[in-house]
Motif scaffolding. Structure first.
Motif, PDB file in Angstrom:
ATOM      1  N   ALA A   1       0.827  -1.222   0.000  1.00 48.16           N
ATOM      2  CA  ALA A   1       0.000   0.000   0.000  1.00 48.16           C
ATOM      3  C   ALA A   1       0.858   1.268   0.000  1.00 48.16           C
ATOM      4  N   VAL A   2       1.911   1.274  -0.810  1.00 43.11           N
ATOM      5  CA  VAL A   2       2.853   2.397  -0.814  1.00 43.11           C
ATOM      6  C   VAL A   2       2.306   3.571  -1.628  1.00 43.11           C
ATOM      7  N   ALA A   3       2.468   4.758  -1.082  1.00 40.08           N
ATOM      8  CA  ALA A   3       2.212   6.008  -1.805  1.00 40.08           C
ATOM      9  C   ALA A   3       3.511   6.794  -1.828  1.00 40.08           C
TER      10      ALA A   3
ATOM     11  N   LYS B   1       7.551   4.520 -13.043  1.00 40.86           N
ATOM     12  CA  LYS B   1       8.721   3.627 -13.035  1.00 40.86           C
ATOM     13  C   LYS B   1       9.883   4.226 -12.248  1.00 40.86           C
ATOM     14  N   SER B   2      10.281   5.442 -12.590  1.00 34.96           N
ATOM     15  CA  SER B   2      11.416   6.071 -11.908  1.00 34.96           C
ATOM     16  C   SER B   2      11.095   6.363 -10.443  1.00 34.96           C
TER      17      SER B   2
ATOM     18  N   VAL C   1      11.867   4.943  -4.622  1.00 34.82           N
ATOM     19  CA  VAL C   1      11.390   4.378  -3.354  1.00 34.82           C
ATOM     20  C   VAL C   1      12.223   3.162  -2.972  1.00 34.82           C
ATOM     21  N   LEU C   2      12.493   2.285  -3.933  1.00 37.88           N
ATOM     22  CA  LEU C   2      13.277   1.083  -3.650  1.00 37.88           C
ATOM     23  C   LEU C   2      14.691   1.426  -3.187  1.00 37.88           C
TER      24      LEU C   2
ATOM     25  N   PRO D   1      11.351   8.923  -0.123  1.00 39.76           N
ATOM     26  CA  PRO D   1      10.614   8.246   0.950  1.00 39.76           C
ATOM     27  C   PRO D   1       9.158   8.006   0.567  1.00 39.76           C
ATOM     28  N   ALA D   2       8.631   6.880   1.008  1.00 35.89           N
ATOM     29  CA  ALA D   2       7.206   6.623   0.841  1.00 35.89           C
ATOM     30  C   ALA D   2       6.425   7.515   1.799  1.00 35.89           C
ATOM     31  N   THR D   3       5.321   8.077   1.329  1.00 32.07           N
ATOM     32  CA  THR D   3       4.485   8.919   2.180  1.00 32.07           C
ATOM     33  C   THR D   3       3.403   8.111   2.887  1.00 32.07           C
ATOM     34  N   ALA D   4       3.230   6.868   2.474  1.00 29.61           N
ATOM     35  CA  ALA D   4       2.291   5.966   3.132  1.00 29.61           C
ATOM     36  C   ALA D   4       2.686   4.544   2.777  1.00 29.61           C
ATOM     37  N   GLY D   5       2.222   3.583   3.581  1.00 32.79           N
ATOM     38  CA  GLY D   5       2.519   2.188   3.310  1.00 32.79           C
ATOM     39  C   GLY D   5       3.860   1.758   3.870  1.00 32.79           C
TER      40      GLY D   5
END
Length: 229
Positions: A10-12, A44-45, A50-51, A56-60
């Protein structure tokens, strides 16, 4: 599926005023090659960012198999022609994470740099400036820099798109070899021929995961041409 190198739940993620990924759930299998495909603007980018931990992910949640820092190889077009670095200096930057910015490279560091320059066929270019190189030569130098980091997760943004056959073959052969030796490789690509040679594929559309699985399953849908530029 094999054990996961990275699990996203559930990443944002995105940029100020411009969300990109939303509710993104996927797995990156360990010790395998994964292609991330999709049209321009599909995320994609952003996913690679994130990876890598750069974005940074903002959620998840983003759960890595190890705490080791991934190696991230940017597109060759992201490096300005006037950037004042030689090929050897560029590849040597891959050792900074082990040695630090200001400490001199050890004999082992220099050996690692020499090895990957040789494997990518750029030893004879060691003293050349990046801006003097062809697109294929520059991309091989950037891939060598990523490999010199000796990371267990290697992320690449369009590593073979737009290159001549010899450069594509050199990069593909090395990526296949390091995967066999225990490195997890993820590449964002528009090159569907390259994507079909990978073990796993993520098809993105408008920041969402449209399909995931073996390339033979993911890259055969009737609407694929409308999802990939």
């Amino acid at each position: 599926m094999a054990a996961s190198q990275v699990e996203l739940t559930a990443v944002a993620a995105g940029y100020p005023g411009r969300p990109v990924l939303s509710g993104f759930t996927a797995q990156i299998p360990a010790f395998a090659t994964t292609a991330v495909v999709g049209a321009n603007g599909s995320g994609k980018s952003t996913l690679l960012g994130v990876l890598s931990g750069v974005l940074p992910a903002t959620a998840g949640q983003v759960a890595h198999r190890t705490n080791a820092r991934p190696a991230f190889v940017v597109q060759r077009s992201a490096i300005a022609d006037t950037f004042p670095l030689t090929v050897r200096e560029t590849v040597s930057m891959g050792r900074w994470g082990h040695r630090g910015l200001w400490r001199r490279l050890t004999a082992h560091d220099r050996s690692v740099v020499d090895t990957w320059m040789e494997r990518l066929g750029i030893t004879n270019l060691a003293g050349r400036q990046l801006g003097e190189l062809s697109g294929g030569q520059r991309q091989r130098a950037l891939v060598a820099q990523g490999l010199a980091q000796e990371a267990d997760l290697l992320l690449l943004d369009e590593p073979t798109t737009g290159l001549d056959a010899s450069a594509r073959e050199a990069i593909t052969a090395v990526l296949d070899e390091v995967t066999t030796n225990g490195v997890t490789v993820v590449q964002a690509t528009h090159d569907l021929a390259a994507a079909r040679r990978t073990d796993h594929c993520l098809l993105l559309h408008d920041g969402q995961l449209l399909r995931e699985g073996p390339p033979a399953d993911v890259l055969t849908s009737l609407d694929l041409l409308h999802r990939v530029d």
